[in-house]
Design a protein around this motif. Structure first.
Motif: not given
Length: 240
Positions: A175-192, A215-222
């Motif tokens: 959940d580090t990376l999603f297409p056009g975005s990144h993983g949420r950081t508002d859960l315990p232990g998260g940091s923007e 970790g969720h949804g479609p793949s992407t490329t660098v």
């Protein structure tokens, strides 16, 4: 093995192609997590066994009768990525190790409780980890090797698993990376701030042709994320 709490700027990937890798993705669990079967020769690693581990093990045995699972690896400690561990271990046996980063080992049990209390979702208690990872470690199976990149931010010990193969480069990004975005950081232990550092670190390491399996949804490329992801572009531009 010691933990790595932040990415090491001196770390460099080995980009030499090794072996071949077949990948199957199974979407499962209460929030549609991607579980990946990574298969090289007659050995396989399961990445993020999300839910109903017994069913995952049975599916693998039917779909890939010539391969055996040699490790269960989690990109981070959230329950939607670890919920199938107990069932898979029951089906496969305790000789198949559960592997996670040292910095997320304690989070696994904590997040089971959080998941139950906040979302009302019951999850089987995962086993204790058998191996703890830090940046620069490798997981070898078949004729390939996965290299560990530390990418905290979504959780304190999130990791990306990079594999340079004869068919091309692949990264299992959790959940580090999603297409056009990144993983949420508002859960315990998260940091923007931390995840922005991790995105800069990650995109300075990965070749542009790398396929990023999320970790969720479609793949992407660098290459696609360098062009289209505003968080990646800002992380690199502002010198995180």
């Amino acid at each position: 093995m010691t933990a790595t709490s932040s990415p090491d700027s001196a770390f460099a990937l080995d980009l030499t192609p090794h072996g071949t890798l077949a990948i199957e993705v199974v979407e499962n669990g209460p929030i549609q997590t991607n579980t990946y079967f990574a298969i090289s020769g007659d050995e396989a690693v399961v990445i993020d066994p999300a839910w109903e581990g017994g069913k995952l093990a049975a599916h693998f045995a039917e779909a890939h009768p010539d391969a055996r699972i040699v490790a269960l690896v989690c990109t981070h400690g959230h329950s939607d990525h670890t919920g199938g561990l107990a069932g898979m271990r029951d089906a496969l046996g305790e000789q198949v190790p559960f592997i996670i980063s040292a910095d997320d080992a304690a989070l696994v049990d904590q997040h089971i409780v959080w998941f139950r209390e906040n979302w009302g979702i019951e999850t089987e208690q995962p086993p204790a980890p058998d191996r703890l990872l830090a940046e620069g470690d490798t997981i070898a199976f078949g004729d390939v090797r996965m290299q560990v990149i530390a990418t905290p931010g979504h959780t304190p010990g999130g990791i990306v698993l990079f594999c340079a193969t004869e068919e091309g480069d692949v990264a299992f990004c959790g959940d580090t990376l999603f297409p056009g975005s990144h993983g949420r950081t508002d859960l315990p232990g998260g940091s923007e701030t931390t995840i922005m550092h991790s995105l800069a670190h990650l995109f300075r390491l990965l070749p542009e042709d790398t396929i990023c399996l999320c970790g969720h949804g479609p793949s992407t490329t660098v290459a696609a994320e360098l062009e289209n992801n505003p968080f990646v572009r800002r992380a690199l531009r502002t010198g995180y």
